[in-house]
Design a protein around this motif. Structure first.
Motif, PDB file in Angstrom:
ATOM      1  N   LEU A 113      -6.466   8.753  -5.328  1.00 12.76           N
ATOM      2  CA  LEU A 113      -5.294   8.870  -6.193  1.00 12.76           C
ATOM      3  C   LEU A 113      -4.269   7.795  -5.845  1.00 12.76           C
ATOM      4  CD1 LEU A 113      -3.632  10.398  -8.339  1.00 12.76           C
ATOM      5  CD2 LEU A 113      -2.809  11.894  -6.498  1.00 12.76           C
ATOM      6  N   GLN A 114      -4.008   7.598  -4.540  1.00 12.06           N
ATOM      7  CA  GLN A 114      -3.030   6.585  -4.148  1.00 12.06           C
ATOM      8  C   GLN A 114      -3.453   5.194  -4.601  1.00 12.06           C
ATOM      9  OE1 GLN A 114       0.351   6.645  -2.065  1.00 12.06           O
ATOM     10  NE2 GLN A 114      -0.048   5.270  -3.760  1.00 12.06           N
TER      11      GLN A 114
ATOM     12  N   VAL B  92       1.956   8.585  -2.918  1.00 14.45           N
ATOM     13  CA  VAL B  92       1.424   9.918  -2.696  1.00 14.45           C
ATOM     14  C   VAL B  92       1.978  10.377  -1.356  1.00 14.45           C
ATOM     15  CG1 VAL B  92      -0.660  11.262  -2.211  1.00 14.45           C
ATOM     16  CG2 VAL B  92      -0.654   9.568  -4.058  1.00 14.45           C
ATOM     17  N   VAL B  93       2.562  11.581  -1.332  1.00 19.67           N
ATOM     18  CA  VAL B  93       3.224  12.106  -0.139  1.00 19.67           C
ATOM     19  C   VAL B  93       2.309  13.129   0.520  1.00 19.67           C
ATOM     20  CG1 VAL B  93       5.317  13.174   0.788  1.00 19.67           C
ATOM     21  CG2 VAL B  93       5.448  11.763  -1.289  1.00 19.67           C
TER      22      VAL B  93
ATOM     23  N   ALA C   4      -5.246   6.601   8.621  1.00 20.08           N
ATOM     24  CA  ALA C   4      -6.515   5.863   8.679  1.00 20.08           C
ATOM     25  C   ALA C   4      -7.249   5.904   7.343  1.00 20.08           C
ATOM     26  CB  ALA C   4      -7.401   6.432   9.782  1.00 20.08           C
ATOM     27  N   ALA C   5      -7.152   7.038   6.625  1.00 16.14           N
ATOM     28  CA  ALA C   5      -7.829   7.192   5.337  1.00 16.14           C
ATOM     29  C   ALA C   5      -7.052   6.552   4.195  1.00 16.14           C
ATOM     30  CB  ALA C   5      -8.047   8.674   5.043  1.00 16.14           C
ATOM     31  N   ARG C   6      -5.832   6.077   4.480  1.00 10.81           N
ATOM     32  CA  ARG C   6      -4.946   5.549   3.434  1.00 10.81           C
ATOM     33  C   ARG C   6      -4.743   6.585   2.344  1.00 10.81           C
ATOM     34  NH1 ARG C   6      -6.985  -0.796   2.882  1.00 10.81           N
ATOM     35  NH2 ARG C   6      -6.688  -1.303   5.105  1.00 10.81           N
ATOM     36  N   ALA C   7      -4.515   7.820   2.788  1.00  9.82           N
ATOM     37  CA  ALA C   7      -4.402   8.950   1.870  1.00  9.82           C
ATOM     38  C   ALA C   7      -3.071   9.006   1.146  1.00  9.82           C
ATOM     39  CB  ALA C   7      -4.623  10.249   2.630  1.00  9.82           C
ATOM     40  N   GLY C   8      -2.134   8.167   1.494  1.00 15.73           N
ATOM     41  CA  GLY C   8      -0.842   8.146   0.849  1.00 15.73           C
ATOM     42  C   GLY C   8      -0.025   6.980   1.339  1.00 15.73           C
ATOM     43  N   ARG C   9       1.251   6.989   0.919  1.00 16.86           N
ATOM     44  CA  ARG C   9       2.185   5.984   1.416  1.00 16.86           C
ATOM     45  C   ARG C   9       3.477   6.629   1.892  1.00 16.86           C
ATOM     46  NH1 ARG C   9       1.515   2.813  -3.327  1.00 16.86           N
ATOM     47  NH2 ARG C   9       3.774   2.887  -3.623  1.00 16.86           N
TER      48      ARG C   9
ATOM     49  N   GLU D  87      -9.245  17.722  -8.823  1.00 18.10           N
ATOM     50  CA  GLU D  87      -9.530  16.502  -9.573  1.00 18.10           C
ATOM     51  C   GLU D  87      -8.228  15.735  -9.748  1.00 18.10           C
ATOM     52  OE1 GLU D  87     -11.360  17.578 -13.240  1.00 18.10           O
ATOM     53  OE2 GLU D  87     -13.164  18.404 -12.278  1.00 18.10           O
ATOM     54  N   ILE D  88      -8.309  14.414  -9.756  1.00 13.81           N
ATOM     55  CA  ILE D  88      -7.078  13.619  -9.757  1.00 13.81           C
ATOM     56  C   ILE D  88      -6.704  13.043 -11.118  1.00 13.81           C
ATOM     57  CG2 ILE D  88      -7.321  13.034  -7.332  1.00 13.81           C
ATOM     58  CD1 ILE D  88      -8.386  10.309  -8.180  1.00 13.81           C
ATOM     59  N   GLY D  89      -7.571  13.229 -12.119  1.00 12.93           N
ATOM     60  CA  GLY D  89      -7.272  12.662 -13.429  1.00 12.93           C
ATOM     61  C   GLY D  89      -5.958  13.155 -14.004  1.00 12.93           C
TER      62      GLY D  89
END
Length: 333
Positions: free
Chosen positions: A196-197, A204-205, A219-224, A168-170
């Motif tokens: 989360l990002q 987010v790494v 592609a998912a933009r899961a981080g930067r 969970e990201i909260g």
């Protein structure tokens, strides 16, 4: 043109922590010049694969650069790069496209038993000159240690490494209130990481373990940002490709890898010299009793110098020490 005459492979059990294993590969060309490589925490199959394949692939074969060779695995590939760049008189960092002369190091604080131990650990790092600390967290050990560390060191740059422990990201979102520089490896779910990002201004790494995983994460933009571990990609050419793809996507990059004997760290330092590696990198030195290179790999005042005055990895290997430490070895002629 390199032409390998001899291959020596050593298995070492390192004298620290849980006594990790490391495999070293030495390649010697017909002129007597040698290149070295290392893989830390190798897959159990690596030893047998090296014994079965290296002679056929390398001995007596002419090649210009490691790009001319088939897949060799992390240690042998590194040794080829070290040998080729020593023969041409070029530092490995420059051969890969590196532009830096030094880099900022981060140092890791593992989860400890008490808040005071965490603060004391950070105090030691700050006293050694580190301006950036990466704090390892997990559910139940996140808010309280960060609160204690931030209270003691209001200006310290801090990143947290969640080691994929969250579902969970909260809770992770709430940690951004402690003025973090980034959140590494929050979870295994790319969609959750992307969510989360989207809620955070800090990066987010994401740790990608292959080029395909990196493409999926972008592609998912899961981080930067990308955590780039050279040993996961099998070859330095693939590591450079991962760097280039992350940079084109606008991602920052931090480098990290197993401590080993210093050789793996030296290769990580060379990779961290690449222009996209803008974040502090985990290239702190292995314990001195495990190092087999001179000068030792490590930071001074939280900064790591890129060895640009010597070709190859930029370090000399103490082969006598390697042979004393080796639990097993074989030679191919």
């Amino acid at each position: 043109m390199p032409r390998v005459r001899e291959v020596d492979v050593f298995r070492l059990v390192l004298p620290y922590g849980r006594r990790p294993e490391s495999i070293l590969v030495k390649l010697t060309d017909h002129g007597g010049m040698a290149g070295w490589g290392e893989v830390v925490h190798p897959d159990p199959k690596v030893w047998g694969t090296l014994e079965e394949t290296l002679a056929q692939i390398l001995i007596g074969v002419d090649w210009e650069t490691p790009h001319d060779l088939p897949e060799l695995g992390t240690a042998a590939d590194m040794a080829c790069w070290d040998l080729a760049t020593r023969m041409t008189g070029v530092p490995l960092a420059h051969a890969l496209g590196g532009t830096r002369t030094s880099l900022m190091a981060t140092v890791r604080l593992p989860a400890v038993r008490s808040l005071q131990s965490a603060v004391d650990g950070v105090n030691r790092f700050v006293g050694a000159g580190y301006a950036h600390v990466t704090v390892e967290i997990h559910p139940g050990w996140d808010v309280e240690p960060l609160r204690a560390i931030r209270a003691a060191y209001p200006a310290l740059a801090i990143t947290v490494d969640a080691r994929r422990a969250y579902t969970e990201i909260g809770q992770l979102e709430s940690l951004a209130g402690y003025d973090l520089s980034g959140i590494e490896r929050p979870c295994d779910d790319l969609d959750l990481s992307a969510e989360l990002q989207s809620r955070l201004s800090i990066p987010v790494v994401v740790e990608a373990r292959s080029l395909a995983e990196l493409d999926e994460a972008v592609a998912a933009r899961a981080g930067r940002a990308l955590m780039l571990r050279p040993s996961l990609f099998g070859s330095l050419a693939a590591v450079k490709t991962a760097h280039d793809r992350a940079r084109r996507a606008g991602w920052d990059i931090t480098c990290a890898d197993g401590r080993g004997t210093g050789l793996a760290r030296a290769a990580t330092v060379a990779v961290a010299a690449l222009p996209g590696c803008t974040l502090p990198s985990d290239v702190t030195e292995p314990p001195r009793n495990a190092q087999i290179v001179e000068p030792p790999v490590g930071a001074s005042g939280g900064v790591v110098a890129i060895p640009l005055t010597q070709p190859g990895l930029g370090h000399t290997v103490d082969e006598e020490r390697v042979r004393r430490m080796a639990r097993d070895s074989f030679a191919l002629r």
